[in-house]
Design an enzyme around this catalytic site. Sequence first.
Site, short mmCIF file in Angstrom:
data_model
loop_
_atom_site.label_atom_id
_atom_site.label_comp_id
_atom_site.label_asym_id
_atom_site.label_seq_id
_atom_site.Cartn_x
_atom_site.Cartn_y
_atom_site.Cartn_z
N ARG A 169 -5.84 9.75 -14.52
CA ARG A 169 -5.99 8.31 -14.58
C ARG A 169 -6.59 7.70 -13.33
O ARG A 169 -7.49 6.88 -13.39
CB ARG A 169 -4.63 7.62 -14.80
CG ARG A 169 -4.24 7.45 -16.22
CD ARG A 169 -2.74 7.50 -16.34
NE ARG A 169 -2.27 8.79 -15.89
CZ ARG A 169 -2.18 9.85 -16.69
NH1 ARG A 169 -2.48 9.75 -17.95
NH2 ARG A 169 -1.78 11.03 -16.23
N THR A 170 -6.06 8.09 -12.16
CA THR A 170 -6.50 7.40 -10.95
C THR A 170 -7.99 7.66 -10.71
O THR A 170 -8.76 6.73 -10.48
CB THR A 170 -5.64 7.85 -9.75
OG1 THR A 170 -4.28 7.64 -10.08
CG2 THR A 170 -5.97 7.06 -8.50
N LYS A 230 -15.01 27.36 1.84
CA LYS A 230 -15.67 28.13 2.89
C LYS A 230 -14.98 27.89 4.24
O LYS A 230 -15.43 28.39 5.26
CB LYS A 230 -17.14 27.71 3.02
CG LYS A 230 -17.97 28.00 1.80
CD LYS A 230 -19.42 27.65 2.13
CE LYS A 230 -20.27 27.57 0.89
NZ LYS A 230 -21.55 26.92 1.18
N ARG A 284 -7.43 11.31 -2.50
CA ARG A 284 -6.07 11.75 -2.85
C ARG A 284 -5.88 13.13 -2.21
O ARG A 284 -6.76 14.00 -2.29
CB ARG A 284 -5.90 11.85 -4.36
CG ARG A 284 -4.62 12.59 -4.74
CD ARG A 284 -4.32 12.56 -6.21
NE ARG A 284 -3.90 11.24 -6.64
CZ ARG A 284 -3.42 11.00 -7.85
NH1 ARG A 284 -3.32 11.96 -8.74
NH2 ARG A 284 -3.06 9.78 -8.19
N HIS A 344 1.07 5.13 -2.84
CA HIS A 344 0.08 5.05 -3.91
C HIS A 344 -0.15 3.56 -4.18
O HIS A 344 0.25 3.02 -5.22
CB HIS A 344 0.63 5.77 -5.15
CG HIS A 344 -0.39 6.11 -6.18
ND1 HIS A 344 -1.68 5.60 -6.19
CD2 HIS A 344 -0.32 6.93 -7.27
CE1 HIS A 344 -2.33 6.08 -7.23
NE2 HIS A 344 -1.53 6.89 -7.90
#
Length: 304
Positions: A56-57, A85, A106, A134
């Site tokens: 969703r976010t 890497k 996030r 959040h």
Amino acid sequence: MQFVKDLISIRDLEKKHIDLILKKSSQMEQALKTGKQLNSLKGKVVATLFFEPSTRTRLSFQSAAMRLGAKVLSFEDIGASSIVKGETFSDTIRMVDGYSDLIIIRHSKEGSARYAAQLAEHPVINGGDGGNQHPTQTLLDLYTIKRAKKKIEGLNVTLLGDLKHARTMRSLLYGLAMYGANVELVAPKGLEMNREVIEEVKKKFNANVKEKSTIELSNTDVLYLCRIQKERFSDQYEAEKVQKEFRITGETIKGAKGDMIILHPLPKVDEVAPEVDSSKHAYYFEQAKMGIPVRMAIMDTMVV
Ligand code: NCD
């Protein structure tokens, strides 16, 4: 109109800023309904950097950015980026800062979004940092509550679930306290809300926050649930055990007020029985839809 360079914690915003974002969200919702073309982010590039899973976010930020006329850059899969890497977090942020006008991030580490904001010249929005914050979820939660109940002040809100690890709950408690809601916290044993977070809102907002060990919904206007955040447990067996014990069924909501709404940031796992999904109280799919107008409003205020 830009109040803050970055949105990392709900604490970054004053109530008057949130009021404006909620008002703008309503205008965005209206524009979406009428099909009005918006272009306040035309010519801008928005980067979504999700080092932790998201549906969703990430998608709602991307959709919201496109609906304001922006182009979107993203790595969907960390495995396909130079992180594998051995590229450092800070180098990645510096690079992406050079490729975009706004970064949504996030990450599983608490404090990572704040660190990214210190490195980047462009605005950074926190899409969730570990169990910490959040803020955009809280803005959409407040918007959803106000839209459904016409007010936030004085409402009785029950927060239920893994209050120890859920960033959604930490941010939301602060937002609800700021708006004068009465909050009851109910958590499985050992998963209670961090004491400092409760003390902070009591001190700052003189908030009415009570901790309960059993679910009692007869006075509740809004029941807000979240899943057991199993990825933040060191012992997976423990997480599964709690998950099994913790479930909302038709029986749990039987004595609730007729107009009580149930919110959930989603994803839900086993904590909501199917009969709750089809009850008149379930409001979480409506809530998820609000991610678009609210994130449009947020970005509109942050990109200059
Ligand atoms: C939440 C999150 O990522 O914190 N999801 C979301 O953003 N809607 C809730 C969760 O994962 O339980």
